[in-house]
Design an enzyme around this catalytic site. Sequence first.
Site, PDB file in Angstrom:
ATOM      1  N   ASP A  69      16.121  43.774  21.448  1.00 28.42           N
ATOM      2  CA  ASP A  69      17.045  43.952  20.080  1.00 28.42           C
ATOM      3  C   ASP A  69      17.707  44.904  21.569  1.00 28.42           C
ATOM      4  OD1 ASP A  69      15.328  46.279  21.123  1.00 28.42           O
ATOM      5  OD2 ASP A  69      16.046  47.799  20.074  1.00 28.42           O
ATOM      6  N   TYR A  71      20.318  46.856  24.865  1.00 35.99           N
ATOM      7  CA  TYR A  71      19.877  47.784  25.292  1.00 35.99           C
ATOM      8  C   TYR A  71      20.307  49.263  24.462  1.00 35.99           C
ATOM      9  CZ  TYR A  71      18.999  44.200  29.406  1.00 35.99           C
ATOM     10  OH  TYR A  71      18.897  43.767  30.221  1.00 35.99           O
ATOM     11  N   PHE A  82      19.669  40.330  27.098  1.00 36.38           N
ATOM     12  CA  PHE A  82      19.542  40.089  28.596  1.00 36.38           C
ATOM     13  C   PHE A  82      20.832  40.962  29.278  1.00 36.38           C
ATOM     14  CE2 PHE A  82      16.107  38.076  26.626  1.00 36.38           C
ATOM     15  CZ  PHE A  82      14.789  38.695  27.189  1.00 36.38           C
ATOM     16  N   HIS A 191       7.126  37.022  28.471  1.00 35.06           N
ATOM     17  CA  HIS A 191       8.229  38.405  28.875  1.00 35.06           C
ATOM     18  C   HIS A 191       9.077  38.831  29.894  1.00 35.06           C
ATOM     19  CE1 HIS A 191      11.204  41.645  28.030  1.00 35.06           C
ATOM     20  NE2 HIS A 191      11.747  40.436  26.746  1.00 35.06           N
TER      21      HIS A 191
END
Length: 227
Positions: A69, A71, A82, A191
């Site tokens: 989701d 920031y 990202f 991740h």
Amino acid sequence: MQRVEVTIEASWKNLLDDQFQQPYFRSIVEALRKEKAQGITIYPPGSLIFHAFNLTPLPQVKVVLLGQDPYHGPGQAHGLCFSVPDRMPFPPSLQNIFRELQNDLGFKPPRSGNLEKWARQGVLLLNAILTVRANQAASHQHLGWQKFTDCVIRLISEQRQGVVFLLWGKFAQEKAGLIDSSRHYVLRAAHPSPLSAANGFFGCRHFSRTNELLRMQGLAEIDWRLE
């Protein structure tokens, strides 16, 4: 019933317009309107919710990088997973992405964390959840966005051939079942979060491996440099 009109790039609009008219999508729109009416700040701004789609039309999709989701800090989210706008400090996961990029291809970390250059080359930077409340991570995970983005992933799998899917972390890897691996390439890694990057993200070499797979198909490689 009045149509829901979404401003989104034409190839995506043609493919997704039936989703925009579904009850679940209407519920998402209504929930966002209610929160805004209550004075709740939502990221990214409305004009950037579909930024990833607008920068990467369906016929140009060569790579899909899946995030969770947006920031949730002020000024960070701009509709690409990202990525952060120019002059915004790098969040920890993005720092680790640039560290792996340097280890893999030798590119020094850039001055900007804006990944729009990747998106314009065919990298769909897709968050599974497209909005978030300010300062509340994962606050919109139950709105219904995943039904929509799961549909997007399925449609890419059906409509395109030879796409490289980058699934980083458990959440992204759970989407693998939506992808026809006989038609596409699925690369998995930990991740890039500081909590997990050392457990298999560092050293995954997904940037060079992606380019090898594109080259094998006679497609232009992604220029991962951001300078």
